[in-house]
Design a protein around this motif. Structure first.
Motif, PDB file in Angstrom:
ATOM      1  N   CYS A 170      -4.435   0.290  -5.219  1.00  0.00           N
ATOM      2  CA  CYS A 170      -5.624   0.400  -4.381  1.00  0.00           C
ATOM      3  C   CYS A 170      -6.338   1.679  -4.804  1.00  0.00           C
ATOM      4  O   CYS A 170      -5.729   2.740  -4.873  1.00  0.00           O
ATOM      5  CB  CYS A 170      -5.264   0.492  -2.899  1.00  0.00           C
ATOM      6  N   CYS A 192     -10.966   5.352   3.906  1.00  0.00           N
ATOM      7  CA  CYS A 192      -9.715   4.601   3.828  1.00  0.00           C
ATOM      8  C   CYS A 192      -9.438   3.980   5.184  1.00  0.00           C
ATOM      9  O   CYS A 192      -9.491   4.667   6.196  1.00  0.00           O
ATOM     10  CB  CYS A 192      -8.555   5.520   3.445  1.00  0.00           C
ATOM     11  N   MET A 243      -9.339   9.574   6.918  1.00  0.00           N
ATOM     12  CA  MET A 243     -10.757   9.678   6.533  1.00  0.00           C
ATOM     13  C   MET A 243     -11.386   8.318   6.783  1.00  0.00           C
ATOM     14  O   MET A 243     -11.448   7.472   5.920  1.00  0.00           O
ATOM     15  CB  MET A 243     -10.907  10.101   5.074  1.00  0.00           C
ATOM     16  N   VAL A 259      -3.377   4.671  -4.808  1.00  0.00           N
ATOM     17  CA  VAL A 259      -3.404   5.574  -5.962  1.00  0.00           C
ATOM     18  C   VAL A 259      -3.357   7.036  -5.515  1.00  0.00           C
ATOM     19  O   VAL A 259      -2.934   7.925  -6.271  1.00  0.00           O
ATOM     20  CB  VAL A 259      -4.640   5.275  -6.846  1.00  0.00           C
ATOM     21  N   PHE A 260      -3.745   7.275  -4.264  1.00  0.00           N
ATOM     22  CA  PHE A 260      -3.696   8.653  -3.763  1.00  0.00           C
ATOM     23  C   PHE A 260      -2.269   9.175  -3.600  1.00  0.00           C
ATOM     24  O   PHE A 260      -2.038  10.376  -3.512  1.00  0.00           O
ATOM     25  CB  PHE A 260      -4.437   8.755  -2.413  1.00  0.00           C
ATOM     26  N   CYS A 277     -11.019   4.074  -2.020  1.00  0.00           N
ATOM     27  CA  CYS A 277     -11.780   5.257  -1.588  1.00  0.00           C
ATOM     28  C   CYS A 277     -12.605   5.829  -2.747  1.00  0.00           C
ATOM     29  O   CYS A 277     -13.584   6.541  -2.522  1.00  0.00           O
ATOM     30  CB  CYS A 277     -10.872   6.305  -0.968  1.00  0.00           C
ATOM     31  N   PHE A 330       0.823  -1.217   0.000  1.00  0.00           N
ATOM     32  CA  PHE A 330       0.000   0.000   0.000  1.00  0.00           C
ATOM     33  C   PHE A 330       0.856   1.266   0.000  1.00  0.00           C
ATOM     34  O   PHE A 330       0.574   2.225  -0.711  1.00  0.00           O
ATOM     35  CB  PHE A 330      -0.890   0.043   1.263  1.00  0.00           C
ATOM     36  N   ARG A 331       1.877   1.269   0.865  1.00  0.00           N
ATOM     37  CA  ARG A 331       2.703   2.480   1.017  1.00  0.00           C
ATOM     38  C   ARG A 331       4.073   2.246   0.377  1.00  0.00           C
ATOM     39  O   ARG A 331       4.603   1.134   0.413  1.00  0.00           O
ATOM     40  CB  ARG A 331       2.872   2.831   2.498  1.00  0.00           C
ATOM     41  N   MET A 389      -6.567   2.189   5.434  1.00  0.00           N
ATOM     42  CA  MET A 389      -5.166   1.806   5.262  1.00  0.00           C
ATOM     43  C   MET A 389      -4.214   2.968   5.546  1.00  0.00           C
ATOM     44  O   MET A 389      -3.163   3.083   4.928  1.00  0.00           O
ATOM     45  CB  MET A 389      -4.938   1.277   3.847  1.00  0.00           C
ATOM     46  N   LEU A 428      -5.052   6.557   6.013  1.00  0.00           N
ATOM     47  CA  LEU A 428      -5.320   7.956   5.734  1.00  0.00           C
ATOM     48  C   LEU A 428      -6.427   8.492   6.609  1.00  0.00           C
ATOM     49  O   LEU A 428      -7.270   7.757   7.113  1.00  0.00           O
ATOM     50  CB  LEU A 428      -5.656   8.142   4.255  1.00  0.00           C
TER      51      LEU A 428
HETATM   52  S1  SF4 Z   1      -8.485   3.638   0.175  1.00  0.00           S
HETATM   53 FE1  SF4 Z   1      -7.756   5.371  -1.079  1.00  0.00          FE
HETATM   54  S2  SF4 Z   1      -6.377   6.535   0.252  1.00  0.00           S
HETATM   55 FE2  SF4 Z   1      -6.686   4.499   1.202  1.00  0.00          FE
HETATM   56  S3  SF4 Z   1      -4.965   3.220   0.475  1.00  0.00           S
HETATM   57 FE3  SF4 Z   1      -6.684   2.891  -0.936  1.00  0.00          FE
HETATM   58  S4  SF4 Z   1      -6.393   4.441  -2.557  1.00  0.00           S
HETATM   59 FE4  SF4 Z   1      -5.110   5.043  -0.848  1.00  0.00          FE
END
Ligand code: SF4
Length: 471
Positions: free
Chosen positions: A445, A395, A401, A250-251, A448, A189-190, A397, A399
């Motif tokens: 990912c 999210c 929100m 993707v953010f 969101c 993810f990161r 994972m 973030l």
């Molecule tokens: S839900 Fe959105 S912000 Fe969270 S990891 Fe996935 S793409 Fe990134």
């Protein structure tokens, strides 16, 4: 970072520097990763005999000076910039977390959020293991401190068990007596990258852009599910938990990462320009000038302007030094909201039809005041264009929100959002347009936006507020 919007993911860095102090490049790495978290910063180091640590609340330059950096001795160091995804700013949640284990010191710096942290924490509490903070990073730390069998390197065995048990996002750097370890969750993810330091040694950092500031040349990305062990002799890669579908956030492309960072072979700035260009093709506007919300949406606005054949102009000036301070604005100042952060340029805006490009709208608290600012500076029309699709799903994972209700696009339809922000027109980039701009339909990912989570997620019960995710 935008007021009332989404906040950044945390930043991590580590270095092994034979013959030199490792804390110094780590400090510069954190400096370059400041955009990923501004609530707290910390560095832990080891000289092979003892571990040392310094951390505090605030930005890297507020936390560190020569007097507290110099005692962080040794050729091994890791560091962390924190933005908590939930919970208050507290020093006890600042990272790295450092404990003594049967194998010697262990320090952990974490970027991400475990989706099963509550279950793991309960299990550890029932086994008689106490916790000193509310962070899910401590769950990782306590799991790693427990002995495990199955590898000639006892830390690799423990990391293997962590990867088998932990669900969610974790890009980690660990400090032990003899080595540092850089690892990514099996979904990836990161981001996390490794570079070779000028003058010898190796560095790890959340983003490739930080490696240059650390004096390192990017070497490779840490693969999802793998661990890179770095010591004075060099590095070794261990594949521990491969086989999950990749899910890079993707953010990171849309907003979080620095524009000069390269993620999975794609420069973030170039992706942002393409996001803007796709948006211009999908949602043109009859306008005179294109303005981006600085700094995060500048590249998107440039891409929009190029594709639309319209001039790009700096219509909003951002106060780059406002950042996070410990001085709360009083009520009168708070009401000025975005004015603390942005000033409109009347010479660019007066009597113009303006396309205002933002990278994303999350809670919708900032867009309305920005549209008002442009109108007060004389803009005749304001057409808001958003270079990503509506954020309708939380999210889990890492973030900031975590509930549906916080998200304006979950509560309101397009026309209601347009009315809420007071724009003459509003359009978002489509999901397909976003993926075209990023350049891949797989390995990401996008939960969101799409609601399709790469793993099972369990929304937090409101009463269970003790756990703090580490952006
Ligand atoms: S839900 Fe959105 S912000 Fe969270 S990891 Fe996935 S793409 Fe990134």
């Amino acid at each position: 970072m935008r007021l009332g919007g989404m906040h950044e993911a945390c930043g991590v860095a580590g270095a092994v520097t034979p013959g030199r102090q490792a804390a110094r490049p780590v400090f510069f790495g954190l400096f370059a990763l400041q955009h990923r978290g501004q609530e707290a910063a910390g560095i832990a180091s080891s000289d092979g005999r003892a571990a040392y640590i310094h951390k505090g609340l605030g930005r890297v330059a507020q936390v560190f000076d020569e007097d507290n950096l110099r005692p962080l001795a040794g050729e091994l160091a890791i560091g962390h910039n924190r933005y908590s995804t939930t919970g208050a700013t507290q020093l006890r949640n600042a990272q790295p977390h450092l404990v003594e284990t049967v194998l010697g010191p262990l320090a952990v710096a974490h970027n991400g959020n475990l989706t099963n942290a509550r279950a793991l924490r309960r299990e550890l509490l029932e086994a008689g293991i106490g916790f000193s903070s509310g962070s899910d990073t401590e769950v990782i730390l306590r799991l790693l401190a427990l002995p495990a069998e199955g590898s000639e390197d006892p830390w690799i065995a423990r990391i293997g068990r962590l990867m088998a048990r932990a669900e969610g996002a974790y890009a980690l750097v660990l400090l032990t007596r003899e080595a540092i370890y850089a690892l990514r969750d099996p979904w990836g993810f990161r981001p996390l990258v490794v570079g070779e330091l000028e003058g010898g040694g190796w560095a790890a950092a959340s983003e490739s852009s930080a490696l240059a500031t650390m004096g390192a040349r990017p070497a490779f990305e840490v693969e999802p599910g793998s661990v890179v062990r770095i010591d004075r002799e060099g590095y070794r890669v261990h594949e521990v938990a491969a086989g999950r579908p990749r899910a890079l956030c993707v953010f990171e492309y849309v907003y979080f990462a620095r524009p000069d960072t390269v993620l999975a072979g794609r420069e973030v700035h170039a992706v942002r320009r393409r996001l803007g260009a796709e948006l211009a093709r999908e949602a043109p506007a009859d306008a005179d000038v294109v303005v981006g919300v600085p700094d995060s949406a500048t590249a998107h606005a440039l891409g929009y302007a190029e594709a639309a054949g319209l001039p790009f102009a700096e219509g909003l000036i951002k106060n780059r030094y406002i950042g996070r301070t410990f001085i709360e604005p009083d009520d009168a100042l708070r009401k000025t909201g975005v004015r603390l952060k942005y000033t409109p340029l009347a010479s660019v805006l007066a009597d113009r039809r303006v396309v205002l490009v933002d990278d994303s709208i999350v809670r919708g608290n900032t867009a309305g005041p920005l549209v008002r600012l442009l109108r007060e500076a004389g803009a005749r029309e304001v057409h808001l264009r958003v270079a990503s699709p509506p954020v309708r799903h939380p999210c889990f994972m890492g973030l900031d929100m975590a509930t549906h209700d916080e998200l304006i696009a979950h509560r309101l339809e397009l026309e209601a959002i347009r009315a809420h922000v007071g724009a003459d027109s509003l359009a978002y980039l489509s999901h397909a347009g976003m993926l075209r701009a990023v350049g891949t339909r797989t390995g990401l990912c996008d939960a969101c936006f799409s609601g399709r989570y790469p793993l099972a997620v369990e929304p937090a019960a409101p009463e269970e507020d003790a756990l703090v995710g580490e952006g």
